[in-house]
Write a protein that holds these residues in place. Sequence first.
Motif, mmCIF file in Angstrom:
data_model
loop_
_atom_site.group_PDB
_atom_site.id
_atom_site.type_symbol
_atom_site.label_atom_id
_atom_site.label_comp_id
_atom_site.label_asym_id
_atom_site.label_seq_id
_atom_site.Cartn_x
_atom_site.Cartn_y
_atom_site.Cartn_z
ATOM 1 N N UNK A 198 -0.475 1.317 34.166
ATOM 2 C CA UNK A 198 0.423 0.433 34.897
ATOM 3 C C UNK A 198 0.094 0.489 36.380
ATOM 4 N N UNK A 199 0.281 -0.663 37.018
ATOM 5 C CA UNK A 199 -0.161 -0.790 38.406
ATOM 6 C C UNK A 199 0.576 0.173 39.324
ATOM 7 N N UNK A 200 1.857 0.396 39.021
ATOM 8 C CA UNK A 200 2.654 1.238 39.912
ATOM 9 C C UNK A 200 2.114 2.665 39.907
ATOM 10 N N UNK B 110 2.018 -4.503 42.783
ATOM 11 C CA UNK B 110 2.335 -3.456 41.819
ATOM 12 C C UNK B 110 3.740 -3.634 41.262
ATOM 13 N N UNK B 113 4.584 -6.005 38.194
ATOM 14 C CA UNK B 113 4.214 -5.649 36.835
ATOM 15 C C UNK B 113 4.757 -4.259 36.514
ATOM 16 N N UNK B 114 6.069 -4.170 36.448
ATOM 17 C CA UNK B 114 6.656 -2.860 36.199
ATOM 18 C C UNK B 114 6.495 -2.501 34.729
ATOM 19 N N UNK B 115 6.248 -1.248 34.447
ATOM 20 C CA UNK B 115 6.102 -0.842 33.045
ATOM 21 C C UNK B 115 7.445 -0.914 32.336
ATOM 22 N N UNK B 118 11.114 3.441 31.029
ATOM 23 C CA UNK B 118 11.024 4.806 30.534
ATOM 24 C C UNK B 118 12.414 5.400 30.636
#
Lengths: 482, 165
Positions: A198-200, B110, B113-115, B118
Amino acid sequence: MKGLELIGLEIAVIAAGIAILLLDLWTAKEDKRRLGYAAALLVGVIFLASFAMLFEGRQEAFHGMYVLDEFALFFKRFFLIAALLVLLISVEFADRFESGVAEYYAITLFALAGMMFAASANDFTLLFVSIELVAVCFYVLVSFQRQRDRSLEAGVKYLITGALSGGFLVYGIALIYGTAGTLNFRELASLGPEVLESRLLLLGLLFVFVGLGFKIAVVPFQIWVPDVYQGAPVPTTAFLAAGSKGAGVVLLARLLYTGLRPIADRWGPVLVMLAMLTILYGGLCAIPQRNFRRLMGYSSIVNAGFILLALAAGTADGLAATLFYLAAYLYGVMGAFVVLCLARCPGQEDETCVLAGLHHRSPLLAATLTLAMVSLAGIPPAAGFFGKFQVFKAVIGQGAAFPYPAWALGVAVFGAVVSLYFYLNVVRTVFWSSTSESVAPIRISHATRWAVYLVIFAILWLGILPGAILNLAEYAVHSMGL
Amino acid sequence: MQDVLFYIFAALTLVCGFLVVANPFTRNPVTSAMFLVLTIMSMAGLFVLLEAFFLAAVQVLVYAGAVIVLFLFVIMVLDLQVEERRKYPRSAMLSGGIVAAALLSVMLAAMRELPGTTDGPALEGSTAALGGLLFRHYLLPFEMVSVLLLTAMVGVILLSKRKLK
């Protein structure tokens, strides 16, 4: 309590530091510099004790935060040898401090403890705390000669750039934690690619690079290096060049090779790019340097590039090459700085007079410096040659899997050739420059003489019979499960 | 309600933080320090929203209280007139602006495009929970910080004592 026996070496180092601080109170003023011998002796004993540590494979403690394996032990010994030599140099240097000689030794020991913790860090918390411990010690050590403007200037520059890079580091850690939900390298590796890619998280990793790259002196985080190397006291510069860089390398290696190994194809190219920039920048900027310490600063940048190149390979060979290269680099740097510390000319800030005609003043030191330069330049039979050879081997061994192999090799060869020029220029100054004054022979104390012998022996040993250290490096790499 | 408060505090933190470093109206360092107090206060508000009450209290007591007082002392002891009148070279401003803009664009990219979510860490902000974490899980780093503080104390005394002998 579990884990206490694993951190025995670090506890011993911290205890030695506190003991030196206390002994200072009962030591007469003229004997204070001798405390450095006590500190060096303690470090030597701890170094020997590191071989006696009962050891059954990889062990973890403190909730997986601290890990003790052969890889960690390799670096702990590296730092211990570096500190031993630095302490011996600083005894020679002690009369140039106006006060606080014992504190200088103690803070050197605390920095050593931070580096040794860094060698075992398997978690971002420990990574951050150990790197900050090293940094705080160096803020003090760099500005130790506060009666000299240059030393203070170097201290301020190091403090400001160091604090900035520390800010980036902690921001990066926060981003990684926010994405992955863990601070532990091993748990990080077990996460799926959708989290790791992931980009973060990659952005966080980039910020962590900033913090560690500052320590290793990688372009573009190298701007402090020449000024600080020039302004800081000589023993501090030596420790900065060997120890602090080593701490950055071990943390980066542990993070990349355990935590982020699944995404090696993401960080590999970045590392290669930075390595190429670093070698080019350091090599080209070193050419016009006339001040020996600034030259050593740029040399440290070039070497950082080679280390990064080896790390970028992402293979066991690459990591072993990194370890060997660092070991060879350590003795080259120490050889240069022990000479710089002994061969001084009173009343002159500039170090050009140190080198000119050195072989008249002390053939032993001239030989040491020559050997150190030959080693750093990578000429056989010195240690540095084999170090560079290992790096090239790791890059070529990867073949097309290595990012931009042709470019990387080209730049590395270019860097090696350029550094040949500026290192041999130093040798030329030592032997063939015309000098008229200051031909008084240099007196070398017994302890320092042994340090010089150790450096000469190590450079030749690593260069002629590299097998033993290479085996140790490979063994260390295998202990990480590569 | 919580969301609204979050946006208010976050906006306050950002605006005040910006005013600390780049206040268009004045270059007075005391003003900067005062905006730093406001930044820290609004960050304490964010901690409260995270149910980290102890951290919020420490933030106010230690940072907004003690540290800022120290800052103000230093500002008043030093003569900062020169600093106030100093002009930054245009090239420095320009390159700094470019770096900041580049960093901002990377971060925005960034963020887009957060995952997937979680599981966040369990929110426990009580003092007891924090103490338990510090002295159990994070014992080693915690103790290492004590060595760090010892070094810092020794160093500060060495670098600041009046007589060198």
